[in-house]
Enzyme design. Structure first.
Site, PDB file in Angstrom:
ATOM      1  N   PRO A  94       0.803  -1.230   0.000  1.00 30.25           N
ATOM      2  CA  PRO A  94       0.000   0.000   0.000  1.00 30.25           C
ATOM      3  C   PRO A  94       0.833   1.274   0.000  1.00 30.25           C
ATOM      4  CG  PRO A  94       0.005  -0.986   2.183  1.00 30.25           C
ATOM      5  CD  PRO A  94       0.692  -1.969   1.270  1.00 30.25           C
ATOM      6  N   THR A 125       0.828  -6.121   2.346  1.00 26.05           N
ATOM      7  CA  THR A 125       2.052  -6.101   3.145  1.00 26.05           C
ATOM      8  C   THR A 125       2.019  -4.967   4.167  1.00 26.05           C
ATOM      9  OG1 THR A 125       3.222  -4.718   1.527  1.00 26.05           O
ATOM     10  CG2 THR A 125       3.396  -7.100   1.272  1.00 26.05           C
ATOM     11  N   PRO A 128       8.586  -4.083   5.705  1.00 17.62           N
ATOM     12  CA  PRO A 128       9.667  -4.833   5.072  1.00 17.62           C
ATOM     13  C   PRO A 128       9.647  -6.301   5.472  1.00 17.62           C
ATOM     14  CG  PRO A 128      10.487  -2.757   5.961  1.00 17.62           C
ATOM     15  CD  PRO A 128       9.082  -2.916   6.466  1.00 17.62           C
ATOM     16  N   ASP A 153       9.907  -2.944  -8.322  1.00 18.17           N
ATOM     17  CA  ASP A 153      10.917  -4.000  -8.358  1.00 18.17           C
ATOM     18  C   ASP A 153      11.328  -4.451  -6.962  1.00 18.17           C
ATOM     19  OD1 ASP A 153      11.190  -4.138 -11.193  1.00 18.17           O
ATOM     20  OD2 ASP A 153      12.361  -2.295 -11.152  1.00 18.17           O
ATOM     21  N   GLY A 154      11.223  -3.559  -5.984  1.00 18.97           N
ATOM     22  CA  GLY A 154      11.648  -3.901  -4.632  1.00 18.97           C
ATOM     23  C   GLY A 154      10.886  -5.070  -4.045  1.00 18.97           C
ATOM     24  N   GLY A 184       4.992   0.911  -8.146  1.00 16.71           N
ATOM     25  CA  GLY A 184       6.161   1.520  -7.524  1.00 16.71           C
ATOM     26  C   GLY A 184       6.822   2.507  -8.462  1.00 16.71           C
ATOM     27  N   SER A 185       7.873   3.171  -7.968  1.00 13.85           N
ATOM     28  CA  SER A 185       8.596   4.148  -8.787  1.00 13.85           C
ATOM     29  C   SER A 185       9.469   3.464  -9.831  1.00 13.85           C
ATOM     30  CB  SER A 185       9.464   5.037  -7.893  1.00 13.85           C
ATOM     31  OG  SER A 185       8.680   5.723  -6.955  1.00 13.85           O
ATOM     32  N   GLY A 186      10.033   2.308  -9.474  1.00 18.67           N
ATOM     33  CA  GLY A 186      10.898   1.586 -10.395  1.00 18.67           C
ATOM     34  C   GLY A 186      10.241   0.305 -10.855  1.00 18.67           C
ATOM     35  N   GLY A 449      17.360  -2.164  -6.848  1.00 18.35           N
ATOM     36  CA  GLY A 449      16.660  -1.010  -6.302  1.00 18.35           C
ATOM     37  C   GLY A 449      16.585  -0.954  -4.795  1.00 18.35           C
TER      38      GLY A 449
END
EC number: 2.7.1.91
Length: 473
Positions: A94, A125, A128, A153-154, A184-186, A449
């Protein structure tokens, strides 16, 4: 003395002005995109009725919105088992990107899966390693046709390394395909896969095609090469990139703007880092790539034709209908040997073949190695990279070669136009293995990433692969 000071000031002003000119149009264009996206969502329709719940996405706090969206998602009624075409394990982060992944699933992905009669089990989730712990311990992974990830990608990296901790990791990797909806950003993995099939690399096209593939009952998956990574205190599976220096700093230091700027944060931080350029002392060792008879091939299969367990069973059965003891032993010991390259054709850095090893100890501006073509939607970082190929595309920039800071700005902007590797101060080589030893402090070591706490990182190509949703029939 006064003349010297004035001259220095004029030179400083000149290169700063050049940097500003180079970046200004790009930043203005990207910020205009952000404003238009914000304007398009600023008008409140107050409520949307969906999946038995009412969703309002603009009249309350993020926490309240996420709580309500999660409740709606988890309370959905799955299609009847007898009508079901498939089953997915879904992970939603989220907090990834601009924080819209729950909304994307509730309003778009979920309804499309329902319409396609695809059942799903959702994990939202909470922090981490949540996804890692689920995949590391989940006993019934075999019942799913695949995993769907709403993040960047993380979370893919976290999921893969959760699987790596399992005893059956190397049975799961190729048989449990991963689908991605970009939140995500990547999104380098997704963009690399989609670009192979001609999808235009812009935010709208990538999202539309990703949604189509992820929710289609005719989705297909194919192989993506997997790499072995060893740091000071841990081993990893990797699929995308290893960075240190300029680009790693841009990625991590711009994280504070993730929600406000999305992937445009990289451009803004790129301008800042070009103005405040740093160098880093390190030792880079690598082995040039030589295929030596190994020719990777892609395994394309239908996601929903079989479950993961059925694919595992098929891989075990030979022509005589049995599994040899030697094969079982090999699969069981692959986990223990993951810290070494799983290939007879490649050698770890520091091996006996010293004549093929290149060592560079110097002041670096940037070291960036990729295993796929894209690290984002802006443009291919390694245009010649292929999904199933097991070579590493290493590039680096030495401080002594850059000339002026303007050249670094040109380098960052050239990535979008696929011309960055043509710049004379950029060195690039295809390698089978590499090792980075950090000598000076100040930069992040970034793997797919994600920051890893280490001063030494070794990467080697392998013959292993994962499977990723890639197309529709």
């Amino acid at each position: 003395m006064f003349i010297v000071v004035v001259t220095i000031f004029e030179n400083y002003t000149q290169w700063y002005s050049s940097l500003l000119t180079i970046f200004s149009l790009t930043i203005k264009r990207k910020l205009k995109t952000i404003r238009s996206m914000q304007d398009s969502t600023s008008k409140c329709t107050c409520t949307e009725h969906h999946m038995g719940g009412t969703i309002c996405c603009c009249c309350r706090s993020d926490a309240e919105e996420n709580e309500q969206l999660t409740s709606v998602i988890l309370s959905r009624k799955p299609p009847p088992q007898e009508q079901c075409r498939g089953n997915l394990l879904v992970f939603i982060n989220p907090n990834s990107g601009t924080g819209k992944s729950l909304e994307t699933f509730a309003n778009t992905v979920g309804p499309k899966l329902d319409k396609s009669l695809i059942r799903y089990e959702v994990v939202v989730t909470t922090g981490p390693n949540h996804a890692r712990n689920v995949l590391m311990t989940k006993a019934d992974l075999g019942k799913f046709n695949g995993v769907l990830i709403l993040s960047g990608d993380g979370l893919v990296f976290e999921a893969l390394n959760g699987i790596l901790c399992r005893e059956d990791a190397f049975r799961i990797f190729p048989t449990l395909p991963i689908g991605i909806v970009p939140s995500g950003s990547g999104n380098g993995l997704l963009c690399s896969v989609l670009s192979k099939y001609g999808t235009k690399m812009n935010e709208k096209s990538v999202m539309e095609r990703a949604l189509e593939i992820a929710t289609s009952p005719t989705a297909k998956a194919e192989s993506v090469a997997l790499y072995s990574v060893k740091t000071d205190n841990q081993s990893y599976a990797s699929f995308l990139s290893i960075g240190w220096g300029l680009m790693a700093d841009i990625d991590i230091d711009s994280e504070k703007w993730r929600k406000s700027l999305g992937h445009h944060r990289f451009t803004v931080m790129g301008f800042i880092r070009s103005c405040n350029l740093r160098s880093y002392k390190g030792r880079l060792t690598y082995r040039p790539y030589k295929p030596k008879g190994f020719h990777p091939s892609s395994n394309v299969f239908s996601v929903y034709e079989k479950t993961t367990q059925q694919r595992i069973d098929d891989s075990k059965v030979k022509t005589n209908g049995s599994v040899s003891d030697s094969e079982e032993e090999t699969m069981e010991t692959k986990f223990q040997n993951w810290t070494l390259p799983d290939s007879d054709e490649t050698l770890a850095v520091g091996s006996s073949d010293l004549e093929e090893t290149v060592v560079i100890e110097d002041n670096f501006v940037n070291i960036y190695a990729v295993t796929l073509s894209h690290i984002a939607a802006d443009g291919p970082f390694a245009p010649s990279a292929k999904l199933e190929d097991n070579r590493i595309h290493l590039s680096y920039i030495l401080w002594k070669d850059i000339g002026t800071r303007v050249n670094i700005a040109k380098y960052l902007l050239a990535i979008e136009h696929e011309t960055h590797l043509d710049l004379p101060f950029v060195k690039h080589v295809e390698v089978s293995s590499m090792k980075l030893e950090v000598i000076s402090e100040g930069s992040h070591v970034v793997l797919d990433g994600e920051v890893v706490d280490t001063k030494t990182i070794e990467v080697a190509s392998t013959k292993n692969h994962i499977s990723v949703f890639s197309s529709t029939a």
